[in-house]
Design a protein around this motif. Structure first.
Motif, PDB file in Angstrom:
ATOM      1  N   VAL A  20       0.874  -1.175   0.000  1.00  0.00           N
ATOM      2  CA  VAL A  20       0.000   0.000   0.000  1.00  0.00           C
ATOM      3  C   VAL A  20       0.909   1.222   0.000  1.00  0.00           C
ATOM      4  O   VAL A  20       1.714   1.404   0.918  1.00  0.00           O
ATOM      5  CB  VAL A  20      -0.932   0.008   1.226  1.00  0.00           C
ATOM      6  CG1 VAL A  20      -1.850   1.230   1.189  1.00  0.00           C
ATOM      7  CG2 VAL A  20      -1.755  -1.278   1.284  1.00  0.00           C
ATOM      8  N   LEU A  21       0.775   2.047  -1.031  1.00  0.00           N
ATOM      9  CA  LEU A  21       1.667   3.184  -1.211  1.00  0.00           C
ATOM     10  C   LEU A  21       0.897   4.494  -1.095  1.00  0.00           C
ATOM     11  O   LEU A  21      -0.249   4.586  -1.549  1.00  0.00           O
ATOM     12  CB  LEU A  21       2.358   3.126  -2.576  1.00  0.00           C
ATOM     13  CG  LEU A  21       3.086   1.827  -2.932  1.00  0.00           C
ATOM     14  CD1 LEU A  21       3.756   1.961  -4.296  1.00  0.00           C
ATOM     15  CD2 LEU A  21       4.114   1.472  -1.868  1.00  0.00           C
ATOM     16  N   SER A  22       1.534   5.492  -0.524  1.00  0.00           N
ATOM     17  CA  SER A  22       0.900   6.796  -0.345  1.00  0.00           C
ATOM     18  C   SER A  22       1.944   7.891  -0.516  1.00  0.00           C
ATOM     19  O   SER A  22       3.134   7.674  -0.237  1.00  0.00           O
ATOM     20  CB  SER A  22       0.273   6.894   1.047  1.00  0.00           C
ATOM     21  OG  SER A  22      -0.222   8.197   1.290  1.00  0.00           O
ATOM     22  N   PRO A  23       1.527   9.079  -0.962  1.00  0.00           N
ATOM     23  CA  PRO A  23       2.488  10.191  -1.058  1.00  0.00           C
ATOM     24  C   PRO A  23       3.047  10.597   0.300  1.00  0.00           C
ATOM     25  O   PRO A  23       4.167  11.088   0.390  1.00  0.00           O
ATOM     26  CB  PRO A  23       1.666  11.322  -1.682  1.00  0.00           C
ATOM     27  CG  PRO A  23       0.515  10.646  -2.350  1.00  0.00           C
ATOM     28  CD  PRO A  23       0.222   9.446  -1.509  1.00  0.00           C
ATOM     29  N   SER A  24       2.256  10.408   1.374  1.00  0.00           N
ATOM     30  CA  SER A  24       2.715  10.810   2.710  1.00  0.00           C
ATOM     31  C   SER A  24       2.545   9.665   3.694  1.00  0.00           C
ATOM     32  O   SER A  24       1.752   8.739   3.471  1.00  0.00           O
ATOM     33  CB  SER A  24       1.930  12.022   3.208  1.00  0.00           C
ATOM     34  OG  SER A  24       0.572  11.696   3.380  1.00  0.00           O
ATOM     35  N   ALA A  25       3.281   9.738   4.802  1.00  0.00           N
ATOM     36  CA  ALA A  25       3.267   8.656   5.791  1.00  0.00           C
ATOM     37  C   ALA A  25       2.055   8.718   6.712  1.00  0.00           C
ATOM     38  O   ALA A  25       1.688   7.705   7.314  1.00  0.00           O
ATOM     39  CB  ALA A  25       4.546   8.701   6.619  1.00  0.00           C
ATOM     40  N   ALA A  26       1.417   9.874   6.835  1.00  0.00           N
ATOM     41  CA  ALA A  26       0.332  10.029   7.808  1.00  0.00           C
ATOM     42  C   ALA A  26      -0.822   9.072   7.546  1.00  0.00           C
ATOM     43  O   ALA A  26      -1.295   8.382   8.454  1.00  0.00           O
ATOM     44  CB  ALA A  26      -0.168  11.474   7.796  1.00  0.00           C
ATOM     45  N   THR A  27      -1.288   9.015   6.297  1.00  0.00           N
ATOM     46  CA  THR A  27      -2.411   8.128   5.979  1.00  0.00           C
ATOM     47  C   THR A  27      -2.022   6.663   6.150  1.00  0.00           C
ATOM     48  O   THR A  27      -2.856   5.842   6.524  1.00  0.00           O
ATOM     49  CB  THR A  27      -2.889   8.365   4.543  1.00  0.00           C
ATOM     50  OG1 THR A  27      -1.770   8.296   3.658  1.00  0.00           O
ATOM     51  CG2 THR A  27      -3.548   9.735   4.400  1.00  0.00           C
TER      52      THR A  27
END
Length: 541
Positions: A457-464
């Motif tokens: 699971v990849l996201s632009p930011s670590a928060a989500t």
């Protein structure tokens, strides 16, 4: 008109000359039998002998009516002969060629008894004694003798003249006796037996595994490129996402170390370095991020105090000064992965790592996406690196490759992998991204038999990612990878889910990296506007 199973005969069936007789009967039954009649064409069955051995058979036609009963029909085309001396049946076609055929009366009778037993075993089969009969149709025969034997009375057969009145023959075969009516309920059970719809789910994990195996078989094909430049000391190997640069870099470093050279493989990402360490364990290759390398060299050369970690802008200088103080710290061979991420000042020190001994090797692997990284050829020309281009995508399925190419501008790439599953674009509101992704992860694992370790699971930011990881702490989800897109550079998984937040639509480099990380199955979850941007590479509304 009767209810026909199948409703229409496929063109491929009608084109088969050997089925001409059956097709003629099918059309006659369809045209002549009225409402209430049901006709099943070509119903195979599996039965058992008295000893328990399996036998298979087929009923050419099963004709059923709730009031009149069920008729099992066997059809034989051509001129028919029977030799009682040998108990042999033959059919002669229009070309005069004879074919041995099975006893049609026995076939029809066996189908009747076998399917009656199977019907009686079905749940809901009504109680009673129902009219189950059998018959034989010879569509190319003018007439049958009045007496063919005690099991072959004339009324059992229909021939060419009866085809124009086939409904009458069916009614005659099902007349007489005081049998119970099958009724609508019995017809429904019979329909479930002979025309039961079947939908067997094939988990996505199976098809993706097949695609992944095809991709795995492709990847080593790039190794021949290593043979082509094995005698070249300084090369820059370029290719778009999926061309196997990291795989080649690892194999390149392994071969250099095996040849007795003190070899370093360096990159910028800590996650990628950890992955490469696992791949190259026991190979003798030293794997290190540039930050780790600078810290170690600086400490060994006395440039840094023990335990001191230099700032990122200090790293090139620390490496260069360390090599100036301790020439023995240089390497025989240096392999650089994701070379496009290193700054020009960093390249001065990388060049120094491999230039302090005659014949030292420097191999750089970089992405050829000019749209994101510019024209790097001139940059590497300054270090006398001979350009070599990779032109085949061996990591992604064709559908994933196509999605990635919307963010690629560079030398043409050919996708050699299988077509694969279509990319999934799951639209949702901004506040529903995590919930939608959570549902997709659970669906893949629980319904599609995908292993958690095959999913990233990849996201632009670590928060989500942190919030999503908290929701998936159960042991059944152990092994899932949660990563920022930047940290996942150079890595891959069979399944990738992208959290396509609005941050992503302002970063084409992240979009390019994210879309290209999946080998076999790619899902993007986010607002419609962001998904449209990813799919069409158009400005957001």
């Amino acid at each position: 008109m009767a209810t026909m199973w199948p409703r229409l005969l496929p063109a491929a069936i009608r084109a088969e000359s050997r089925r001409a007789a059956e097709i003629r009967v099918f059309d006659a039954l369809a045209a002549q039998l009225g409402p209430g009649w049901t006709v099943f064409y070509s119903r195979p069955w599996l039965g058992e002998t008295a000893s328990g051995a399996e036998i298979d058979g087929e009923s050419d036609f099963v004709v059923a009516h709730p009031d009149h009963g069920v008729l099992f029909i066997e059809v034989k085309g051509g001129a028919i002969s029977y030799d009682p001396a040998t108990d042999r049946w033959t059919s002669r076609d229009r070309h005069g060629i004879s074919h041995t055929i099975k006893n049609p009366v026995e076939q029809a009778s066996k189908s009747k008894h076998t399917l009656l037993r199977k019907a009686q075993a079905e749940r809901g089969w009504p109680r009673g004694h129902f009219r189950f009969r059998h018959g034989v149709i010879f569509p190319d025969v003018k007439a049958v003798p009045q007496h063919m034997g005690p099991d072959k009375p004339r009324e059992l057969f229909a021939t060419r003249p009866e085809l124009d009145h086939l409904a009458d023959w069916v009614a005659q075969r099902l007349s007489g006796g005081n049998d119970d009516a099958l009724g609508p309920h019995g017809m429904r059970v019979l329909e479930q037996l002979l025309a039961r719809p079947i939908k067997l789910h094939s988990p996505l994990a199976y098809s993706s595994a097949d695609d992944d195996e095809a991709i795995e078989n492709l990847t080593p094909q790039q190794f021949h490129i290593l043979n082509a430049f094995e005698d070249l000391r300084r090369v820059a190997i370029s290719g778009g996402a999926g061309t196997g640069k990291t795989v080649l870099a690892c194999e390149d470093a392994r071969r250099l170390a095996a040849a007795g050279q003190r070899t370093l493989l360096t990159c910028g990402s800590a996650q990628l370095a950890e992955h490469i360490r696992l791949v190259l364990r026991d190979s003798g290759v030293e794997v290190s991020t540039f930050s780790e390398l600078a810290t170690r060299l600086g400490t060994e050369a006395g440039i840094l105090a023990g335990g001191t970690t230099p700032r990122s802008e200090q790293l090139p200088e620390v490496v260069f000064d360390s090599l100036a103080a301790r020439a023995d710290l240089a390497y025989d061979a240096v392999v650089v992965d994701e070379a496009q991420d290193f700054t020009p000042s960093t390249w001065v020190s990388i060049d120094a790592l491999a230039s302090r001994s005659d014949g030292a090797t420097l191999h750089a692997y970089f992405d050829s996406n000019q749209r994101l990284y510019g024209e790097l050829r001139s940059h590497f020309d300054a270090y006398m690196l001979l350009p070599i281009r990779l032109s085949r995508n061996l990591r992604n399925t064709q559908n994933i490759h196509d999605a990635t190419q919307r963010f690629y501008r560079g030398p043409g790439l050919i996708a050699d992998g299988p077509l694969g599953a279509e990319v999934q674009w799951l639209a949702c509101e901004d506040g529903q991204i995590e919930r939608t992704a959570l549902g997709e992860v659970r669906r893949l694992i629980n319904a599609e038999s995908v292993l958690p370790e095959d999913i990233a699971v990849l996201s632009p930011s670590a928060a989500t990612l942190g919030r999503l990881a908290t929701s998936l702490q159960d042991e059944v989800y152990a092994g899932l990878t949660f990563s920022t897109i930047t940290d996942f550079k150079g890595l891959e998984r069979r399944f990738v889910i992208i959290l396509a937040t609005r941050e992503l639509s302002d970063a084409p480099e992240l979009a390019y990296v994210a879309l290209s990380r999946a080998r076999a199955h790619l899902t993007a979850v986010g607002p419609v506007e962001v998904l449209d941007w990813l799919r069409t590479d158009a400005p957001r509304a």
